[in-house]
Design an enzyme around this catalytic site. Structure first.
Site, mmCIF file in Angstrom:
data_model
loop_
_atom_site.group_PDB
_atom_site.id
_atom_site.type_symbol
_atom_site.label_atom_id
_atom_site.label_comp_id
_atom_site.label_asym_id
_atom_site.label_seq_id
_atom_site.Cartn_x
_atom_site.Cartn_y
_atom_site.Cartn_z
ATOM 1 N N SER A 44 0.823 -1.206 0.000
ATOM 2 C CA SER A 44 0.000 0.000 0.000
ATOM 3 C C SER A 44 0.858 1.258 0.000
ATOM 4 O O SER A 44 1.985 1.265 0.496
ATOM 5 C CB SER A 44 -0.910 0.014 1.228
HETATM 6 N N1 SAH Z 1 -0.235 -5.227 4.030
HETATM 7 C C1 SAH Z 1 0.573 -5.452 2.852
HETATM 8 C C2 SAH Z 1 -0.150 -5.173 1.558
HETATM 9 C C3 SAH Z 1 -1.190 -6.186 1.293
HETATM 10 S S1 SAH Z 1 -1.693 -6.432 -0.375
HETATM 11 C C4 SAH Z 1 1.881 -4.727 2.952
HETATM 12 O O1 SAH Z 1 2.141 -4.044 3.947
HETATM 13 O O2 SAH Z 1 2.701 -4.872 2.036
HETATM 14 C C5 SAH Z 1 -2.941 -7.638 -0.087
HETATM 15 C C6 SAH Z 1 -2.424 -9.001 0.248
HETATM 16 O O3 SAH Z 1 -3.552 -9.786 0.653
HETATM 17 C C7 SAH Z 1 -1.810 -9.738 -0.944
HETATM 18 O O4 SAH Z 1 -0.500 -10.105 -0.631
HETATM 19 C C8 SAH Z 1 -2.713 -10.968 -1.126
HETATM 20 O O5 SAH Z 1 -2.009 -12.129 -1.518
HETATM 21 C C9 SAH Z 1 -3.313 -11.112 0.264
HETATM 22 N N2 SAH Z 1 -4.589 -11.846 0.348
HETATM 23 C C10 SAH Z 1 -5.643 -11.859 -0.505
HETATM 24 N N3 SAH Z 1 -6.623 -12.662 -0.024
HETATM 25 C C11 SAH Z 1 -6.162 -13.179 1.155
HETATM 26 C C12 SAH Z 1 -6.707 -14.075 2.133
HETATM 27 N N4 SAH Z 1 -7.923 -14.647 2.001
HETATM 28 N N5 SAH Z 1 -5.950 -14.379 3.209
HETATM 29 C C13 SAH Z 1 -4.707 -13.832 3.376
HETATM 30 N N6 SAH Z 1 -4.152 -12.984 2.500
HETATM 31 C C14 SAH Z 1 -4.862 -12.653 1.402
#
Ligand code: SAH
Length: 223
Positions: A66
Site C-alpha cells: 500500500s
Molecule cells: N499489508 C501489505 C499489503 C497487502 S496487499 C503490505 O504491507 O505490504 C494484499 C495481500 O492480501 C496480498 O498479498 C494478497 O495475496 C493477500 N490476500 C488476498 N486474499 C487473502 C486471504 N484470504 N488471506 C490472506 N491474504 C490474502
C-alpha cells in the site's frame, strides 16, 4: 531495526512531512513508526528507487504494497497501544506488520500466497521484527483462531463484507479496520465491538486488491 543511511533518512523525513503530516496524519506514534521503519527493506529490488514515493508498489504475484499514506491512515484509525495483540490479514511485503510491531504490538500476519508468505517473513526478520511478528500462510477470511481474541484486526485486501470469523475473533472493546466494497473500489470501515455486537462505520474511499477466500471473493469471479 535495520539502520538507515543519511540519504534514506532524508527520503523518509520528506515522505512523513509531505505525504502524511500534510494530509492530516497527526498521531505522533504513527508518525514515529513511519519515520523509523525502512520501507526499502520491504520493496522489491526493481522498486527501490520508488520506496518512498506517493503510490502503491508492486510485490510478486500481482499484489501491492500500500501507499505510505494508506498505511499511516489505517494505522492511525486502529489506535494501536503497547502490548496489544494484532491480527493482520494480507501480509504482502510485511511492511504494515513491521509498522505495527515497531509500535510495540505483537502481530500475527496471515498471507494466502505461499511465496509472499516466505518473503514477508524474511523481510520482517531482516528488519529486526522477527520476534514480534508471526507471518503465517492461510486463508485470512477465516482469521487465525488459535491466537484469538485480538485487540485489533487490520485487513489490507478489499472484502465483499466483514468476514464473520474476524468479527468473532475480535476482542470485546476491540477495533478492526477493513476495506469493504466491490473488487475494484472499497470504503474503509472501522468496526467496533461492544459485548458481542460489531458496529461498522464507513470512512474514506480506497482501492485494494481483492480479499480472495472462503468468506471473501472467489478466484473465478470476474476481475
Ligand atoms: N499489508 C501489505 C499489503 C497487502 S496487499 C503490505 O504491507 O505490504 C494484499 C495481500 O492480501 C496480498 O498479498 C494478497 O495475496 C493477500 N490476500 C488476498 N486474499 C487473502 C486471504 N484470504 N488471506 C490472506 N491474504 C490474502
Amino acid at each position: 531495526m535495520s539502520l538507515m543511511d543519511r540519504a534514506e533518512q532524508i527520503a523518509v523525513q520528506h515522505m512523513v512531512a509531505s505525504q502524511l503530516r500534510n494530509r492530516g496524519i497527526e498521531d505522533a506514534a504513527v508518525l514515529r513508526a513511519m519515520s523509523r521503519v525502512s520501507r526499502r527493506a520491504f520493496v522489491p529490488d526493481a522498486s527501490l528507487a520508488d520506496a518512498y514515493s506517493d503510490q502503491p508498489l508492486p510485490t510478486a504475484a500481482g499484489q501491492t504494497i500500500s501507499q505510505p499514506y494508506m498505511v499511516a491512515a489505517m494505522t492511525e484509525l486502529l489506535c494501536v497501544e503497547l502490548g496489544q495483540r494484532i491480527l493482520e490479514i494480507g501480509s504482502g511485503s510485511g511492511y504494515q506488520a513491521a509498522i505495527l510491531a515497531s509500535m510495540g504490538a505483537m502481530v500475527v500476519s496471515v498471507e494466502s500466497n505461499p511465496a509472499l508468505t516466505e518473503r514477508a517473513r524474511e523481510a520482517v526478520a531482516r528488519a529486526g521484527f522477527g520476534d514480534a511478528v508471526d507471518v503465517v500462510q492461510a486463508d485470512g477470511t477465516l482469521g487465525w483462531p488459535s491466537r484469538a481474541p485480538y485487540d485489533r484486526i487490520i485487513v489490507t485486501a478489499g472484502a465483499p463484507r466483514v468476514p464473520r470469523a474476524l468479527q468473532n475473533q475480535l476482542a470485546v472493546g476491540g477495533r478492526m479496520v477493513v476495506p469493504v466494497g466491490d473488487r475494484k473500489r472499497q470504503r474503509l470501515y472501522l468496526v467496533g465491538k461492544e459485548q458481542s455486537r460489531c458496529t461498522p462505520t464507513p470512512g474514506m474511499g480506497c482501492r485494494f486488491v481483492p480479499l480472495v477466500g472462503v468468506d471473501g471473493w472467489s478466484v473465478a469471479e470476474g476481475d
